[in-house]
Scaffold this motif. Sequence first.
Motif, PDB file in Angstrom:
ATOM      1  N   ASN A  97      52.298  20.417  45.905  1.00  8.27           N
ATOM      2  CA  ASN A  97      53.034  19.173  45.223  1.00  8.27           C
ATOM      3  C   ASN A  97      54.205  19.821  44.317  1.00  8.27           C
ATOM      4  N   GLY A  98      54.519  21.308  44.603  1.00 10.82           N
ATOM      5  CA  GLY A  98      55.601  21.930  43.871  1.00 10.82           C
ATOM      6  C   GLY A  98      55.354  22.186  42.301  1.00 10.82           C
ATOM      7  N   TYR A  99      54.059  22.427  42.217  1.00 12.26           N
ATOM      8  CA  TYR A  99      53.540  22.748  40.796  1.00 12.26           C
ATOM      9  C   TYR A  99      53.211  24.207  40.379  1.00 12.26           C
ATOM     10  N   GLY A 100      53.148  24.992  41.511  1.00 10.13           N
ATOM     11  CA  GLY A 100      52.472  26.372  41.602  1.00 10.13           C
ATOM     12  C   GLY A 100      53.606  27.287  41.199  1.00 10.13           C
ATOM     13  N   PHE A 101      53.693  28.209  40.142  1.00 10.68           N
ATOM     14  CA  PHE A 101      54.685  28.865  39.725  1.00 10.68           C
ATOM     15  C   PHE A 101      54.183  30.155  39.723  1.00 10.68           C
ATOM     16  N   VAL A 102      55.018  31.256  40.161  1.00  6.27           N
ATOM     17  CA  VAL A 102      54.569  32.747  39.774  1.00  6.27           C
ATOM     18  C   VAL A 102      55.668  33.343  39.052  1.00  6.27           C
ATOM     19  N   LEU A 103      55.239  34.525  38.353  1.00  3.27           N
ATOM     20  CA  LEU A 103      56.020  35.504  37.494  1.00  3.27           C
ATOM     21  C   LEU A 103      56.033  36.694  38.218  1.00  3.27           C
ATOM     22  N   LEU A 104      57.176  37.213  38.756  1.00  2.00           N
ATOM     23  CA  LEU A 104      57.316  38.385  39.487  1.00  2.00           C
ATOM     24  C   LEU A 104      58.188  39.392  38.895  1.00  2.00           C
ATOM     25  N   ASN A 105      57.559  40.620  39.479  1.00  2.00           N
ATOM     26  CA  ASN A 105      58.257  41.803  39.125  1.00  2.00           C
ATOM     27  C   ASN A 105      58.626  42.221  40.275  1.00  2.00           C
ATOM     28  N   GLN A 106      59.706  42.132  40.940  1.00  2.00           N
ATOM     29  CA  GLN A 106      60.346  42.188  42.428  1.00  2.00           C
ATOM     30  C   GLN A 106      59.664  41.155  43.080  1.00  2.00           C
ATOM     31  N   LYS A 107      58.668  41.795  44.037  1.00  2.00           N
ATOM     32  CA  LYS A 107      57.953  41.246  44.997  1.00  2.00           C
ATOM     33  C   LYS A 107      56.623  41.137  44.328  1.00  2.00           C
ATOM     34  N   ILE A 127      53.490  40.152  42.213  1.00  2.00           N
ATOM     35  CA  ILE A 127      52.996  38.670  41.311  1.00  2.00           C
ATOM     36  C   ILE A 127      52.460  39.245  40.178  1.00  2.00           C
ATOM     37  N   ILE A 128      53.126  38.749  38.812  1.00  5.15           N
ATOM     38  CA  ILE A 128      52.378  39.395  37.605  1.00  5.15           C
ATOM     39  C   ILE A 128      51.489  38.306  37.172  1.00  5.15           C
ATOM     40  N   GLY A 129      51.851  36.970  37.464  1.00  2.91           N
ATOM     41  CA  GLY A 129      50.974  35.932  36.801  1.00  2.91           C
ATOM     42  C   GLY A 129      51.507  34.640  37.593  1.00  2.91           C
ATOM     43  N   TYR A 130      50.413  33.447  37.379  1.00  5.55           N
ATOM     44  CA  TYR A 130      50.415  32.270  37.965  1.00  5.55           C
ATOM     45  C   TYR A 130      50.004  31.221  36.900  1.00  5.55           C
ATOM     46  N   CYS A 131      50.741  30.059  37.297  1.00  7.81           N
ATOM     47  CA  CYS A 131      50.316  28.821  36.410  1.00  7.81           C
ATOM     48  C   CYS A 131      50.964  27.740  36.995  1.00  7.81           C
ATOM     49  N   TYR A 171      51.070  22.393  31.345  1.00  7.45           N
ATOM     50  CA  TYR A 171      50.928  23.378  32.236  1.00  7.45           C
ATOM     51  C   TYR A 171      49.206  23.930  32.333  1.00  7.45           C
ATOM     52  N   HIS A 172      48.651  24.184  33.380  1.00 10.21           N
ATOM     53  CA  HIS A 172      47.362  24.633  33.494  1.00 10.21           C
ATOM     54  C   HIS A 172      47.227  26.018  34.104  1.00 10.21           C
ATOM     55  N   ARG A 173      45.997  26.513  34.405  1.00 13.15           N
ATOM     56  CA  ARG A 173      45.865  27.775  35.186  1.00 13.15           C
ATOM     57  C   ARG A 173      46.639  28.922  34.664  1.00 13.15           C
ATOM     58  N   VAL A 174      46.624  29.034  33.630  1.00  6.73           N
ATOM     59  CA  VAL A 174      47.840  30.366  33.159  1.00  6.73           C
ATOM     60  C   VAL A 174      46.826  31.735  33.506  1.00  6.73           C
ATOM     61  N   ALA A 175      47.291  32.561  34.245  1.00  9.65           N
ATOM     62  CA  ALA A 175      46.659  33.724  34.493  1.00  9.65           C
ATOM     63  C   ALA A 175      47.484  34.888  34.674  1.00  9.65           C
ATOM     64  N   VAL A 176      47.149  36.068  34.265  1.00 10.01           N
ATOM     65  CA  VAL A 176      47.862  37.276  34.688  1.00 10.01           C
ATOM     66  C   VAL A 176      47.080  38.300  35.163  1.00 10.01           C
ATOM     67  N   SER A 177      47.640  39.125  36.131  1.00  6.26           N
ATOM     68  CA  SER A 177      47.235  39.988  37.031  1.00  6.26           C
ATOM     69  C   SER A 177      46.686  41.127  36.401  1.00  6.26           C
ATOM     70  N   GLU A 178      45.425  41.495  36.678  1.00  8.39           N
ATOM     71  CA  GLU A 178      44.582  42.607  36.045  1.00  8.39           C
ATOM     72  C   GLU A 178      45.462  43.825  35.542  1.00  8.39           C
ATOM     73  N   LYS A 179      46.454  44.078  36.476  1.00  9.97           N
ATOM     74  CA  LYS A 179      47.197  45.524  36.122  1.00  9.97           C
ATOM     75  C   LYS A 179      48.561  45.117  35.226  1.00  9.97           C
ATOM     76  N   ALA A 236      49.279  21.623  26.028  1.00  6.28           N
ATOM     77  CA  ALA A 236      48.458  22.420  27.158  1.00  6.28           C
ATOM     78  C   ALA A 236      47.100  22.286  26.419  1.00  6.28           C
ATOM     79  N   ASP A 237      46.198  22.860  27.054  1.00  4.98           N
ATOM     80  CA  ASP A 237      44.806  22.699  26.483  1.00  4.98           C
ATOM     81  C   ASP A 237      43.894  24.009  26.777  1.00  4.98           C
ATOM     82  N   THR A 238      43.005  24.138  25.985  1.00  5.57           N
ATOM     83  CA  THR A 238      42.191  25.333  26.905  1.00  5.57           C
ATOM     84  C   THR A 238      40.513  25.056  25.990  1.00  5.57           C
ATOM     85  N   ASN A 239      39.687  25.734  26.610  1.00  8.74           N
ATOM     86  CA  ASN A 239      38.389  25.554  25.930  1.00  8.74           C
ATOM     87  C   ASN A 239      38.223  26.360  24.551  1.00  8.74           C
ATOM     88  N   PHE A 240      37.331  25.602  23.936  1.00  8.07           N
ATOM     89  CA  PHE A 240      37.050  26.205  22.398  1.00  8.07           C
ATOM     90  C   PHE A 240      36.759  27.635  22.242  1.00  8.07           C
TER      91      PHE A 240
END
Length: 161
Positions: A42-52, A54-58, A84-92, A120-124
């Motif tokens: 749907n064109g909603y998925g975005f990644v944050l990159l450090n060169q190639k 993937i640092i994070g996704y939302c 925006y939803h599903r914000v997550a950053v790579s463990e490293k 945006a929203d999140t759990n309590f």
Amino acid sequence: MDQIDAIWEILQYAIKKRKEEGSSQWQDGYPNPEVVQKDIENGYGFVLLNQKDIIGYCSIMINNEPAYAEIKGEWLTNDDFIVYHRVAVSEKYLGKGFSKVMLQSIENFALDNNIYSLKADTNFDNAPMLALFEKNGYKYCGEVFFRGSSRKAFEKVLEKK
């Protein structure tokens, strides 16, 4: 599409981390690889990159969250908005400020589209995300409901350039 496995790995770590922190968020089979695939299709998925790398996704959408129409409370604005939803950053990359970089990138996306509201929203019980909202100028607006449970809803109004 060729990044789904790497994105899913980041989300799996975030799911595990939520559980370890005692949060009930993302402990019900959501998100899952099919959700990520639909985001991308749907064109909603975005990644944050450090060169190639993937640092994070939302997932980022414009005016596309039906649950936000039924807020128990009140939004700050009723104009166009970015959600925006599903914000997550790579463990490293955790603890290095990349969540804030992701939020700044979402703000830039909004401004590039002449949109001045971020919602945006999140759990309590998602303390890291609640703290991120607070540190980045989001205002608590009330509760919204997803898959049978309530979430804390936030909005940030951006200044027009």
